[in-house]
Scaffold this motif. Structure first.
Motif, PDB file in Angstrom:
ATOM      1  N   TYR A  76      86.603 -41.597  71.534  1.00 15.43           N
ATOM      2  CA  TYR A  76      86.307 -40.379  70.705  1.00 15.43           C
ATOM      3  C   TYR A  76      84.725 -40.066  71.134  1.00 15.43           C
ATOM      4  CZ  TYR A  76      85.107 -37.081  67.198  1.00 15.43           C
ATOM      5  OH  TYR A  76      84.646 -35.985  66.304  1.00 15.43           O
ATOM      6  N   TYR A  77      84.065 -41.273  70.766  1.00 12.09           N
ATOM      7  CA  TYR A  77      82.659 -41.411  70.824  1.00 12.09           C
ATOM      8  C   TYR A  77      81.997 -41.405  72.333  1.00 12.09           C
ATOM      9  CZ  TYR A  77      81.752 -41.155  65.787  1.00 12.09           C
ATOM     10  OH  TYR A  77      81.546 -41.051  64.501  1.00 12.09           O
ATOM     11  N   LYS A  78      82.913 -41.910  73.068  1.00 14.16           N
ATOM     12  CA  LYS A  78      82.461 -42.067  74.566  1.00 14.16           C
ATOM     13  C   LYS A  78      82.462 -40.396  75.249  1.00 14.16           C
ATOM     14  CE  LYS A  78      84.585 -46.506  75.736  1.00 14.16           C
ATOM     15  NZ  LYS A  78      85.805 -47.188  76.374  1.00 14.16           N
ATOM     16  N   PHE A  79      83.438 -39.852  74.735  1.00 18.10           N
ATOM     17  CA  PHE A  79      83.664 -38.490  75.466  1.00 18.10           C
ATOM     18  C   PHE A  79      82.566 -37.669  74.713  1.00 18.10           C
ATOM     19  CE2 PHE A  79      84.995 -34.188  74.457  1.00 18.10           C
ATOM     20  CZ  PHE A  79      84.994 -33.767  75.894  1.00 18.10           C
ATOM     21  N   ILE A  80      82.241 -37.687  73.592  1.00 24.61           N
ATOM     22  CA  ILE A  80      80.946 -36.899  72.860  1.00 24.61           C
ATOM     23  C   ILE A  80      79.708 -37.357  73.356  1.00 24.61           C
ATOM     24  CG2 ILE A  80      80.062 -36.549  70.853  1.00 24.61           C
ATOM     25  CD1 ILE A  80      82.619 -36.850  69.080  1.00 24.61           C
ATOM     26  N   LEU A  81      79.578 -38.567  73.647  1.00 26.31           N
ATOM     27  CA  LEU A  81      78.286 -39.039  74.101  1.00 26.31           C
ATOM     28  C   LEU A  81      78.213 -38.789  75.289  1.00 26.31           C
ATOM     29  CD1 LEU A  81      75.706 -40.599  73.251  1.00 26.31           C
ATOM     30  CD2 LEU A  81      76.714 -42.890  73.897  1.00 26.31           C
ATOM     31  N   ILE A  82      78.936 -38.545  76.332  1.00 29.35           N
ATOM     32  CA  ILE A  82      78.592 -38.287  77.695  1.00 29.35           C
ATOM     33  C   ILE A  82      78.595 -36.599  77.837  1.00 29.35           C
ATOM     34  CG2 ILE A  82      79.881 -37.909  80.012  1.00 29.35           C
ATOM     35  CD1 ILE A  82      81.265 -40.812  79.434  1.00 29.35           C
ATOM     36  N   THR A  83      79.352 -35.975  76.997  1.00 28.56           N
ATOM     37  CA  THR A  83      79.140 -34.611  76.861  1.00 28.56           C
ATOM     38  C   THR A  83      78.015 -34.090  76.589  1.00 28.56           C
ATOM     39  OG1 THR A  83      81.611 -34.449  76.447  1.00 28.56           O
ATOM     40  CG2 THR A  83      80.014 -32.504  76.150  1.00 28.56           C
ATOM     41  N   ILE A  84      77.546 -34.765  75.502  1.00 33.43           N
ATOM     42  CA  ILE A  84      75.999 -34.462  75.061  1.00 33.43           C
ATOM     43  C   ILE A  84      74.902 -34.777  76.024  1.00 33.43           C
ATOM     44  CG2 ILE A  84      74.489 -35.091  73.107  1.00 33.43           C
ATOM     45  CD1 ILE A  84      76.539 -34.955  70.983  1.00 33.43           C
ATOM     46  N   VAL A  85      75.207 -36.080  76.536  1.00 37.56           N
ATOM     47  CA  VAL A  85      74.016 -36.594  77.424  1.00 37.56           C
ATOM     48  C   VAL A  85      73.591 -35.569  78.574  1.00 37.56           C
ATOM     49  CG1 VAL A  85      73.141 -38.163  79.423  1.00 37.56           C
ATOM     50  CG2 VAL A  85      74.081 -38.757  76.769  1.00 37.56           C
ATOM     51  N   ILE A  86      75.005 -34.779  79.121  1.00 37.31           N
ATOM     52  CA  ILE A  86      75.157 -33.925  80.256  1.00 37.31           C
ATOM     53  C   ILE A  86      74.456 -32.794  79.931  1.00 37.31           C
ATOM     54  CG2 ILE A  86      76.593 -32.848  81.909  1.00 37.31           C
ATOM     55  CD1 ILE A  86      78.246 -35.188  81.814  1.00 37.31           C
ATOM     56  N   LEU A 127      69.594 -34.534  66.901  1.00 36.61           N
ATOM     57  CA  LEU A 127      69.512 -35.129  65.742  1.00 36.61           C
ATOM     58  C   LEU A 127      70.875 -35.706  65.447  1.00 36.61           C
ATOM     59  CD1 LEU A 127      68.139 -32.018  63.518  1.00 36.61           C
ATOM     60  CD2 LEU A 127      67.170 -34.523  64.152  1.00 36.61           C
ATOM     61  N   PHE A 128      71.981 -35.401  66.025  1.00 38.45           N
ATOM     62  CA  PHE A 128      73.371 -35.932  66.156  1.00 38.45           C
ATOM     63  C   PHE A 128      73.260 -37.321  66.866  1.00 38.45           C
ATOM     64  CE2 PHE A 128      77.215 -36.814  68.202  1.00 38.45           C
ATOM     65  CZ  PHE A 128      78.178 -36.869  67.034  1.00 38.45           C
ATOM     66  N   LEU A 129      72.682 -37.439  68.010  1.00 37.96           N
ATOM     67  CA  LEU A 129      72.267 -38.809  68.521  1.00 37.96           C
ATOM     68  C   LEU A 129      71.567 -39.537  67.779  1.00 37.96           C
ATOM     69  CD1 LEU A 129      71.714 -37.713  72.407  1.00 37.96           C
ATOM     70  CD2 LEU A 129      73.815 -38.403  71.359  1.00 37.96           C
ATOM     71  N   ILE A 137      73.997 -46.799  67.668  1.00 37.61           N
ATOM     72  CA  ILE A 137      72.501 -46.530  68.078  1.00 37.61           C
ATOM     73  C   ILE A 137      71.672 -47.877  68.063  1.00 37.61           C
ATOM     74  CG2 ILE A 137      70.478 -45.120  67.489  1.00 37.61           C
ATOM     75  CD1 ILE A 137      72.149 -43.287  65.713  1.00 37.61           C
ATOM     76  N   GLN A 138      71.020 -48.075  69.348  1.00 39.83           N
ATOM     77  CA  GLN A 138      70.251 -49.324  69.462  1.00 39.83           C
ATOM     78  C   GLN A 138      68.717 -48.878  69.007  1.00 39.83           C
ATOM     79  OE1 GLN A 138      71.758 -52.164  70.172  1.00 39.83           O
ATOM     80  NE2 GLN A 138      73.651 -50.807  69.875  1.00 39.83           N
ATOM     81  N   LEU A 139      67.971 -49.591  69.111  1.00 37.17           N
ATOM     82  CA  LEU A 139      66.598 -49.529  68.757  1.00 37.17           C
ATOM     83  C   LEU A 139      65.888 -48.660  69.709  1.00 37.17           C
ATOM     84  CD1 LEU A 139      64.446 -50.187  66.659  1.00 37.17           C
ATOM     85  CD2 LEU A 139      63.853 -52.400  68.165  1.00 37.17           C
ATOM     86  N   LEU A 140      66.183 -48.986  71.220  1.00 42.68           N
ATOM     87  CA  LEU A 140      65.315 -48.083  72.138  1.00 42.68           C
ATOM     88  C   LEU A 140      65.908 -46.603  72.084  1.00 42.68           C
ATOM     89  CD1 LEU A 140      63.383 -47.668  74.629  1.00 42.68           C
ATOM     90  CD2 LEU A 140      65.580 -48.407  76.013  1.00 42.68           C
ATOM     91  N   ALA A 143      64.247 -45.111  68.959  1.00 44.38           N
ATOM     92  CA  ALA A 143      62.683 -44.656  69.185  1.00 44.38           C
ATOM     93  C   ALA A 143      62.479 -43.496  70.099  1.00 44.38           C
ATOM     94  CB  ALA A 143      62.182 -45.830  69.881  1.00 44.38           C
ATOM     95  N   VAL A 144      63.188 -43.432  71.043  1.00 38.92           N
ATOM     96  CA  VAL A 144      63.176 -42.168  72.152  1.00 38.92           C
ATOM     97  C   VAL A 144      63.630 -40.928  71.603  1.00 38.92           C
ATOM     98  CG1 VAL A 144      63.210 -43.631  74.116  1.00 38.92           C
ATOM     99  CG2 VAL A 144      65.244 -42.709  73.391  1.00 38.92           C
ATOM    100  N   HIS A 145      64.831 -41.200  70.696  1.00 33.18           N
ATOM    101  CA  HIS A 145      65.332 -39.801  70.143  1.00 33.18           C
ATOM    102  C   HIS A 145      64.218 -39.291  69.159  1.00 33.18           C
ATOM    103  CE1 HIS A 145      68.628 -40.389  72.180  1.00 33.18           C
ATOM    104  NE2 HIS A 145      69.517 -41.091  71.344  1.00 33.18           N
ATOM    105  N   ILE A 146      63.444 -40.273  68.489  1.00 39.63           N
ATOM    106  CA  ILE A 146      62.528 -39.638  67.405  1.00 39.63           C
ATOM    107  C   ILE A 146      61.633 -38.914  68.061  1.00 39.63           C
ATOM    108  CG2 ILE A 146      60.901 -40.611  65.675  1.00 39.63           C
ATOM    109  CD1 ILE A 146      62.850 -42.748  64.929  1.00 39.63           C
ATOM    110  N   VAL A 147      60.952 -39.561  69.230  1.00 43.21           N
ATOM    111  CA  VAL A 147      59.775 -38.631  69.768  1.00 43.21           C
ATOM    112  C   VAL A 147      60.334 -37.454  70.375  1.00 43.21           C
ATOM    113  CG1 VAL A 147      58.605 -38.934  71.909  1.00 43.21           C
ATOM    114  CG2 VAL A 147      58.951 -41.016  70.463  1.00 43.21           C
ATOM    115  N   PHE A 148      61.713 -37.496  70.795  1.00 43.91           N
ATOM    116  CA  PHE A 148      62.328 -36.210  71.392  1.00 43.91           C
ATOM    117  C   PHE A 148      62.336 -35.149  70.440  1.00 43.91           C
ATOM    118  CE2 PHE A 148      65.443 -34.656  74.754  1.00 43.91           C
ATOM    119  CZ  PHE A 148      64.913 -33.328  75.023  1.00 43.91           C
ATOM    120  N   VAL A 149      62.739 -35.574  69.097  1.00 46.26           N
ATOM    121  CA  VAL A 149      62.842 -34.504  67.956  1.00 46.26           C
ATOM    122  C   VAL A 149      61.427 -34.178  67.464  1.00 46.26           C
ATOM    123  CG1 VAL A 149      63.374 -34.530  65.498  1.00 46.26           C
ATOM    124  CG2 VAL A 149      65.018 -35.513  66.780  1.00 46.26           C
ATOM    125  N   LEU A 150      60.438 -35.187  67.542  1.00 49.73           N
ATOM    126  CA  LEU A 150      58.987 -34.480  67.413  1.00 49.73           C
ATOM    127  C   LEU A 150      58.591 -33.668  68.346  1.00 49.73           C
ATOM    128  CD1 LEU A 150      57.368 -37.814  66.514  1.00 49.73           C
ATOM    129  CD2 LEU A 150      57.986 -36.197  64.951  1.00 49.73           C
TER     130      LEU A 150
END
Length: 209
Positions: A76-86, A127-129, A137-140, A143-150
């Motif tokens: 389920y999360y494999k499909f969601i994550l790949i879709t969101i990244v694309i 924000l979902f990611l 979610i891993q540390l890296l 970190a990059v998602h927080i910067v993106f949200v900012l």
């Protein structure tokens, strides 16, 4: 590449509805013509500039971490994550292009499209990611998602303020153009017609008939 004309008209109408100041129906003085005023936002442009260089790093980090943790994710999360990244990657390219065009060239429809993509699509996905722990979610990534949200938050706020200035400026120019046309082609004199009185110009004295 430009937006299709029907889409530009819809975005322009949306901008006039949402960002126009209803209290400002006309310029305070007809002589106030600041046609050379720069409406582009420096904070927005700086944010877009750094965002362009940050996005490849975000994309590479996200794809690498997805590859590393992919076996541990549920289907389920494999499909969601790949879709969101694309989707996020495609939207980001379009979003940054519209942001540059709308801000630097002071084009309201393009900047409105940038604002809508940022607020309604890109920000919710990032924000979902950032907050869905089912994605492991891993540390890296965090970190990059927080910067993106900012970046997105700054751009949504700056674009909103810039759109209000641009829309109000366009409304002011429209009022000034109407004023200039009235000066060049004045309306005919209006006559006052009163019962029992001879019709004369309103500016003159009224004599009983």
């Amino acid at each position: 590449m430009a937006l299709p004309e029907p889409l530009r008209r819809r975005l322009g109408s949306f901008s006039r509805t949402v960002f126009s100041d209803a209290r400002r129906t006309a310029p305070p003085h007809p002589g106030d013509r600041a046609d050379n005023e720069i409406l582009s936002s420096l904070p927005l442009q700086m944010s877009l500039y750094f965002n362009v260089y940050f996005f490849p790093f975000w994309w590479l980090s996200t794809v690498v971490m997805l590859h590393l943790k992919y076996p541990a994710l549920s289907d389920y999360y494999k499909f969601i994550l790949i879709t969101i990244v694309i989707l996020a990657s495609l939207i980001e390219v379009i979003r940054l292009y519209l942001g540059y065009m709308g801000n630097l060239q002071e084009k309201v429809p393009e900047l409105a499209g940038f604002w809508l993509l940022s607020l309604l699509l890109q920000l919710p996905m990032i924000l979902f990611l950032l907050f869905n722990e089912g994605l492991k979610i891993q540390l890296l990534e965090r970190a990059v998602h927080i910067v993106f949200v900012l970046f997105l938050t700054i751009q949504v706020v700056a674009a909103f303020v810039t759109l209000k200035r641009m829309v109000n400026k366009l409304a002011t120019r429209f009022c000034l153009n109407e004023f200039d046309q009235l000066e060049e082609h004045p309306l005919p004199d209006v006559y006052s017609l009163r019962k029992g009185e001879r019709a004369v110009p309103m500016a003159g004295r009224v004599h009983p008939g």
